[in-house]
Design a protein around this motif. Structure first.
Motif, PDB file in Angstrom:
ATOM      1  N   LEU A  40      -6.091   4.826 -10.887  1.00 48.79           N
ATOM      2  CA  LEU A  40      -5.234   4.189 -10.010  1.00 48.79           C
ATOM      3  C   LEU A  40      -4.247   3.331 -10.896  1.00 48.79           C
ATOM      4  O   LEU A  40      -4.145   3.355 -11.648  1.00 48.79           O
ATOM      5  CB  LEU A  40      -5.236   2.726  -8.988  1.00 48.79           C
ATOM      6  CG  LEU A  40      -4.142   2.686  -8.261  1.00 48.79           C
ATOM      7  CD1 LEU A  40      -3.191   3.732  -7.222  1.00 48.79           C
ATOM      8  CD2 LEU A  40      -4.775   0.898  -7.634  1.00 48.79           C
ATOM      9  N   LYS A  45       1.599   4.351  -7.944  1.00 48.73           N
ATOM     10  CA  LYS A  45       1.513   4.249  -6.537  1.00 48.73           C
ATOM     11  C   LYS A  45       0.472   4.740  -6.434  1.00 48.73           C
ATOM     12  O   LYS A  45       0.230   5.734  -5.296  1.00 48.73           O
ATOM     13  CB  LYS A  45       2.067   3.435  -4.989  1.00 48.73           C
ATOM     14  CG  LYS A  45       2.807   2.272  -5.417  1.00 48.73           C
ATOM     15  CD  LYS A  45       3.834   1.755  -4.445  1.00 48.73           C
ATOM     16  CE  LYS A  45       4.052   0.609  -4.381  1.00 48.73           C
ATOM     17  NZ  LYS A  45       4.863  -0.325  -3.641  1.00 48.73           N
ATOM     18  N   LYS A  46      -0.254   6.020  -7.025  1.00 48.93           N
ATOM     19  CA  LYS A  46      -1.278   7.160  -6.778  1.00 48.93           C
ATOM     20  C   LYS A  46      -2.419   7.292  -7.975  1.00 48.93           C
ATOM     21  O   LYS A  46      -2.111   6.575  -9.165  1.00 48.93           O
ATOM     22  CB  LYS A  46      -0.344   8.820  -7.366  1.00 48.93           C
ATOM     23  CG  LYS A  46       0.569   8.621  -8.275  1.00 48.93           C
ATOM     24  CD  LYS A  46       0.608   9.955  -8.023  1.00 48.93           C
ATOM     25  CE  LYS A  46       2.035  10.081  -9.884  1.00 48.93           C
ATOM     26  NZ  LYS A  46       2.576  11.463  -9.575  1.00 48.93           N
ATOM     27  N   TYR A  47      -3.117   7.873  -7.426  1.00 48.83           N
ATOM     28  CA  TYR A  47      -4.319   7.581  -8.561  1.00 48.83           C
ATOM     29  C   TYR A  47      -3.969   8.850  -9.047  1.00 48.83           C
ATOM     30  O   TYR A  47      -4.110   9.936  -8.550  1.00 48.83           O
ATOM     31  CB  TYR A  47      -5.691   8.616  -7.351  1.00 48.83           C
ATOM     32  CG  TYR A  47      -6.752   6.951  -6.959  1.00 48.83           C
ATOM     33  CD1 TYR A  47      -7.898   6.370  -7.833  1.00 48.83           C
ATOM     34  CD2 TYR A  47      -6.509   6.446  -5.770  1.00 48.83           C
ATOM     35  CE1 TYR A  47      -8.244   4.954  -8.064  1.00 48.83           C
ATOM     36  CE2 TYR A  47      -6.829   4.982  -5.706  1.00 48.83           C
ATOM     37  CZ  TYR A  47      -6.956   4.691  -6.331  1.00 48.83           C
ATOM     38  OH  TYR A  47      -8.240   3.532  -6.121  1.00 48.83           O
ATOM     39  N   GLU A  59      -5.877  13.390  -4.639  1.00 46.24           N
ATOM     40  CA  GLU A  59      -4.667  14.456  -3.982  1.00 46.24           C
ATOM     41  C   GLU A  59      -5.056  13.592  -2.930  1.00 46.24           C
ATOM     42  O   GLU A  59      -4.645  13.305  -1.694  1.00 46.24           O
ATOM     43  CB  GLU A  59      -4.625  16.056  -3.995  1.00 46.24           C
ATOM     44  CG  GLU A  59      -4.139  16.618  -3.275  1.00 46.24           C
ATOM     45  CD  GLU A  59      -3.107  17.817  -3.428  1.00 46.24           C
ATOM     46  OE1 GLU A  59      -2.576  18.504  -2.697  1.00 46.24           O
ATOM     47  OE2 GLU A  59      -4.283  18.882  -3.539  1.00 46.24           O
ATOM     48  N   ASN A  62      -4.959   9.918  -2.591  1.00 42.56           N
ATOM     49  CA  ASN A  62      -3.423   9.518  -1.997  1.00 42.56           C
ATOM     50  C   ASN A  62      -2.455  10.209  -0.803  1.00 42.56           C
ATOM     51  O   ASN A  62      -1.791   9.764  -0.764  1.00 42.56           O
ATOM     52  CB  ASN A  62      -1.835  10.710  -3.208  1.00 42.56           C
ATOM     53  CG  ASN A  62      -2.787  10.058  -4.575  1.00 42.56           C
ATOM     54  OD1 ASN A  62      -3.232   8.694  -4.492  1.00 42.56           O
ATOM     55  ND2 ASN A  62      -2.851  11.014  -5.341  1.00 42.56           N
ATOM     56  N   ASN A  63      -3.319  11.060  -0.306  1.00 38.36           N
ATOM     57  CA  ASN A  63      -2.905  11.621   1.368  1.00 38.36           C
ATOM     58  C   ASN A  63      -3.556  10.568   2.023  1.00 38.36           C
ATOM     59  O   ASN A  63      -3.094  10.814   3.233  1.00 38.36           O
ATOM     60  CB  ASN A  63      -2.840  12.965   1.207  1.00 38.36           C
ATOM     61  CG  ASN A  63      -1.888  14.184   0.476  1.00 38.36           C
ATOM     62  OD1 ASN A  63      -1.073  13.191  -0.300  1.00 38.36           O
ATOM     63  ND2 ASN A  63      -3.061  15.303   0.352  1.00 38.36           N
ATOM     64  N   PHE A  68      -5.565   4.434   0.930  1.00 35.76           N
ATOM     65  CA  PHE A  68      -5.016   4.459  -0.411  1.00 35.76           C
ATOM     66  C   PHE A  68      -3.891   2.961   0.068  1.00 35.76           C
ATOM     67  O   PHE A  68      -4.484   2.291  -1.509  1.00 35.76           O
ATOM     68  CB  PHE A  68      -3.576   5.089  -0.277  1.00 35.76           C
ATOM     69  CG  PHE A  68      -3.150   5.576  -1.805  1.00 35.76           C
ATOM     70  CD1 PHE A  68      -3.518   5.408  -2.921  1.00 35.76           C
ATOM     71  CD2 PHE A  68      -1.949   4.617  -2.022  1.00 35.76           C
ATOM     72  CE1 PHE A  68      -2.506   5.046  -4.232  1.00 35.76           C
ATOM     73  CE2 PHE A  68      -1.090   4.836  -2.968  1.00 35.76           C
ATOM     74  CZ  PHE A  68      -2.041   4.174  -4.173  1.00 35.76           C
TER      75      PHE A  68
END
Length: 210
Positions: A40, A45-47, A59, A62-63, A68
């Motif tokens: 992370l 703010k995303k993997y 993906e 994150n979606n 998340f």
């Protein structure tokens, strides 16, 4: 014949807080079968996938907004809050100091003289024999630091020396511990030695000054 495949998934969440600078470090990695899989990036703010195979999962994570958001909430806020809370709850234990009590013991006139320090906390500690003011290591054996029933510690150091030698020279057991304002020093004399009765030592404190 049915073949079974076992895979290992590991989620690691870690945070550090520097009490002096206030700086916070956050670490959130995902492992799969013993290898880095994705991690992370808190600022972005995303993997981020660490392997080609992890791209689809990263993906997907994150979606998944709610999932998340929960992960991000934990690593950015909850982890540090828990850390501060537990540090505060444990402050009394972490900061407490208990001074050692010191005994000089001998089973009989031909056995080693044992300098025993017990009841001290924390475990960081130093105990030595000195001969005429100088550290003495000949015929000296140092035991391991052991835990007492009350969660304090004990340690001993033995000295094998003939009685005529310690009557002619000054042998001193020196105990150093953070709870003490000055070292405890016990000079080896007949008055200081506690003899054993039956199979054990009969012990009376002969030290422990703060």
């Amino acid at each position: 014949m049915v073949q079974m495949y076992v895979h290992t998934y590991l989620w690691i969440c870690h945070c550090d807080w520097d009490n002096d600078t206030g700086q916070i470090y956050r670490y959130n990695h995902v492992g799969f079968d013993g290898e880095d899989y994705m991690k992370l990036q808190v600022k972005e703010k995303k993997y981020i996938p660490q392997t080609q195979e992890a791209a689809t999962d990263a993906e997907s994570w994150n979606n998944k907004t709610d999932l998340f958001r929960n992960y991000l909430q934990f690593i950015t806020d909850d982890c540090i809050s828990f850390l501060r809370k537990y540090l505060e709850l444990g402050r009394t234990t972490f900061n407490r100091t208990v001074p050692p009590k010191v005994y000089l013991l001998q089973r009989n006139s031909s056995s080693p003289v044992v300098c025993l320090a017990t009841g001290f906390y924390p475990a960081i500690f130093n105990i030595t024999w000195r001969k005429n003011g100088q550290e003495h290591h000949e015929h000296v054996e140092t035991g391991e630091t052991l835990t007492n029933m009350d969660k304090t510690f004990q340690k001993r150091i033995s000295l094998r020396v003939r009685k005529e030698e310690w009557k002619k020279n000054r042998y001193t057991c020196v105990v150093q511990h953070k709870s003490l304002k000055k070292d405890i020093q016990k000079i080896l004399t007949e008055d200081e030695i506690i003899s054993n009765h039956s199979n054990g030592y009969t012990t009376t404190p002969i030290g422990g000054d703060k």
